[in-house]
Scaffold this motif. Structure first.
Motif, PDB file in Angstrom:
ATOM      1  N   THR A 166      33.321  47.931  46.020  1.00 54.91           N
ATOM      2  CA  THR A 166      33.248  46.488  46.242  1.00 54.91           C
ATOM      3  C   THR A 166      34.496  45.836  45.657  1.00 54.91           C
ATOM      4  N   PRO A 167      35.264  45.108  46.468  1.00 53.71           N
ATOM      5  CA  PRO A 167      36.508  44.512  45.962  1.00 53.71           C
ATOM      6  C   PRO A 167      36.260  43.555  44.800  1.00 53.71           C
ATOM      7  N   VAL A 168      37.232  43.448  43.925  1.00 55.00           N
ATOM      8  CA  VAL A 168      37.170  42.535  42.784  1.00 55.00           C
ATOM      9  C   VAL A 168      37.839  41.226  43.186  1.00 55.00           C
ATOM     10  N   HIS A 169      37.107  40.145  43.154  1.00 50.52           N
ATOM     11  CA  HIS A 169      37.663  38.864  43.585  1.00 50.52           C
ATOM     12  C   HIS A 169      38.471  38.231  42.457  1.00 50.52           C
ATOM     13  N   VAL A 170      39.709  37.819  42.767  1.00 53.26           N
ATOM     14  CA  VAL A 170      40.546  37.144  41.773  1.00 53.26           C
ATOM     15  C   VAL A 170      40.934  35.744  42.230  1.00 53.26           C
ATOM     16  N   GLY A 171      40.700  35.402  43.474  1.00 56.62           N
ATOM     17  CA  GLY A 171      40.959  34.060  43.967  1.00 56.62           C
ATOM     18  C   GLY A 171      42.385  33.852  44.410  1.00 56.62           C
ATOM     19  N   HIS A 222      45.832  33.834  45.909  1.00 59.76           N
ATOM     20  CA  HIS A 222      46.640  34.805  46.651  1.00 59.76           C
ATOM     21  C   HIS A 222      47.158  35.890  45.715  1.00 59.76           C
ATOM     22  N   THR A 245      46.105  44.743  46.445  1.00 59.91           N
ATOM     23  CA  THR A 245      45.794  43.327  46.531  1.00 59.91           C
ATOM     24  C   THR A 245      45.648  42.959  47.996  1.00 59.91           C
ATOM     25  N   ASP A 282      42.549  38.260  51.303  1.00 58.79           N
ATOM     26  CA  ASP A 282      41.348  37.447  51.161  1.00 58.79           C
ATOM     27  C   ASP A 282      41.089  37.030  49.721  1.00 58.79           C
ATOM     28  N   GLY A 283      42.050  37.326  48.813  1.00 59.22           N
ATOM     29  CA  GLY A 283      41.898  36.924  47.417  1.00 59.22           C
ATOM     30  C   GLY A 283      41.217  37.955  46.543  1.00 59.22           C
ATOM     31  N   SER A 284      41.227  39.203  46.955  1.00 57.22           N
ATOM     32  CA  SER A 284      40.553  40.246  46.180  1.00 57.22           C
ATOM     33  C   SER A 284      41.469  41.429  45.931  1.00 57.22           C
TER      34      SER A 284
END
Length: 421
Positions: free
Chosen positions: A9-14, A16, A323, A326-328
């Motif tokens: 599951t990708p890690v969301h960082v927000g 770009h 990276t 989609d911000g993840s």
């Protein structure tokens, strides 16, 4: 080994996330991850839990919008620090590690449009230096580190719009050289450690670059991802440090990112390429630098912006991190198994990437029977500049005028300090 990766599951960082770097930032023996989050004035550091997962990220402020990262020990204390470039401010921010994964920031100017950065000991003094590709000025800025937060700089002219850079000893046993992808002139520039600059033609709009010994002959070769004509350019080393004419490999879509690493543990580097939208493809090295026979593609929720590899779960296998648009941050854990673990091969025939993946997935799913794998079907010298081991200046002024201490707003290097005109 049968290559197979499990997409976590990708890690969301927000916002770009652009550049990505890996190192053991907190000293626990496990590889952690840092991400430059463009448009947010921050670098995010994510601590690994040792099994492929990460803690909530810690944010560190940097001026402007950071777009690329490099990890290295810049003050000689044994801890992995970070250097982030911001194309909006023309600065490099040094994030100094306190040894437990906390960082303090200093910064200095490096000129207009810094788009990429690489770390290495370019002058052989045992200290980690930096090189920055300045895309808007067609220069590379060499930043020499004295180990005490003082940096001397000089610039080298390269091709148009340099936006990717790496370092490698192209001459076997020699010092580090720099290799730069010039997105605006369909070429790469090789900045030799002795000061000469060479130009080689590649595909259209090269945007990513890497080096590795692709054919196991003891020499570093160069691989370039060409965004404009859906291809890879492979420039083999002639064994004496020179590069041969590029061999182009057609891709199914436009490459957005590139990494090279030995994913199977057989001593041969494989290719990891972001191709088209929302996927990563892995090309297995056939043993002679041939990558056309085996390819696996993994779907992702966004387009890869930057790719790297690291062993994030401490199992001895390199995993893939990317990276995404989609911000993840995507994590592809290497679940590859040796042939002895998934079956045997008998008789003639070959195994495709799809067959291999199916076999590995069956093994991972706990199948009680072993999968049956039986019988499945041109160099131009453009300029001479000072050695990378020297911060001397060929223009007006003196090198001492370029010695600057982080923490104050430093001017962009004036044109009189450019090494070529």
């Amino acid at each position: 080994m049968c290559l197979f990766f499990q997409v976590e599951t990708p890690v969301h960082v927000g916002a770009h996330p652009y550049g990505i770097a890996t190192a053991d930032f907190n000293g626990d023996g496990v590889t952690d991850v840092a991400v430059a989050v463009y448009g947010t004035s921050r670098v995010d550091v994510m601590t690994s839990n040792g099994s492929g997962g990460f803690s909530a990220q810690t944010n560190y402020y940097v001026p402007g919008s950071p777009n690329e990262l490099a990890a290295g020990d810049f003050n000689g204390d044994g801890n992995a620090d970070l250097a982030a470039v911001s194309t909006t401010t023309g600065r490099v921010s040094i994030l100094t590690n306190d040894g437990s994964g906390g960082f303090t920031q200093q910064w200095f100017a490096v000129g207009g449009g810094p788009d990429a950065i690489v770390a290495g000991d370019f002058n052989g003094d045992g200290k980690t230096d930096l090189a920055v590709a300045n895309s808007t000025t067609n220069r590379v800025t060499i930043v020499q580190n004295d180990g005490n937060n003082t940096y001397s700089k000089y610039q080298v002219r390269v091709g148009a719009a340099p936006d990717a850079i790496t370092a490698a000893a192209l001459t076997p046993g020699g010092p580090l050289d720099l290799v730069v992808a010039n997105g605006g002139s369909n070429s790469i520039s090789v900045i030799r450690n002795n000061g000469t600059v060479e130009t080689y033609t590649v595909g259209v709009n090269p945007t990513a670059i890497a080096t590795a010994d692709m054919n196991n002959d003891g020499s570093q070769d160069v691989i370039v991802a060409n965004h404009g004509d859906n291809s890879l350019s492979v420039l083999m080393n002639n064994g004496a440090g020179g590069l041969l004419t590029a061999q182009n490999i057609a891709l199914s879509g436009s490459p957005s990112a590139l990494a090279v690493a030995d994913l199977s543990g057989n001593g041969l580097p494989d290719l990891i390429v972001g191709i088209g939208q929302n996927s990563i493809s892995v090309f297995t090295n056939g043993g002679n630098g041939n990558f056309t026979s085996a390819q696996q593609t993994y779907a992702l929720p966004g387009t890869p912006v930057s790719i790297t590899t690291a062993d994030v779960n401490a199992d001895g296998k390199l995993d893939i991190l990317a990276t995404l648009s989609d911000g993840s941050v995507a994590v592809l854990v290497n679940r590859s198994l040796g042939l002895a673990e998934v079956g045997t091969i008998e008789g003639a025939g070959s195994i495709s990437a799809a067959d291999t993946s199916a076999a590995v997935q069956s093994a991972l799913a706990g199948s009680t029977t072993s999968p049956d794998l039986t019988a499945i079907g041109g160099v131009t010298l453009t300029s001479a500049v000072p050695s990378l081991g020297s911060a001397s200046d060929l223009g007006a002024g003196s090198a001492s005028a370029l010695v600057e201490t982080p923490g104050t707003d430093l001017p962009v290097l004036p044109s009189s300090h450019h090494l070529t005109s």
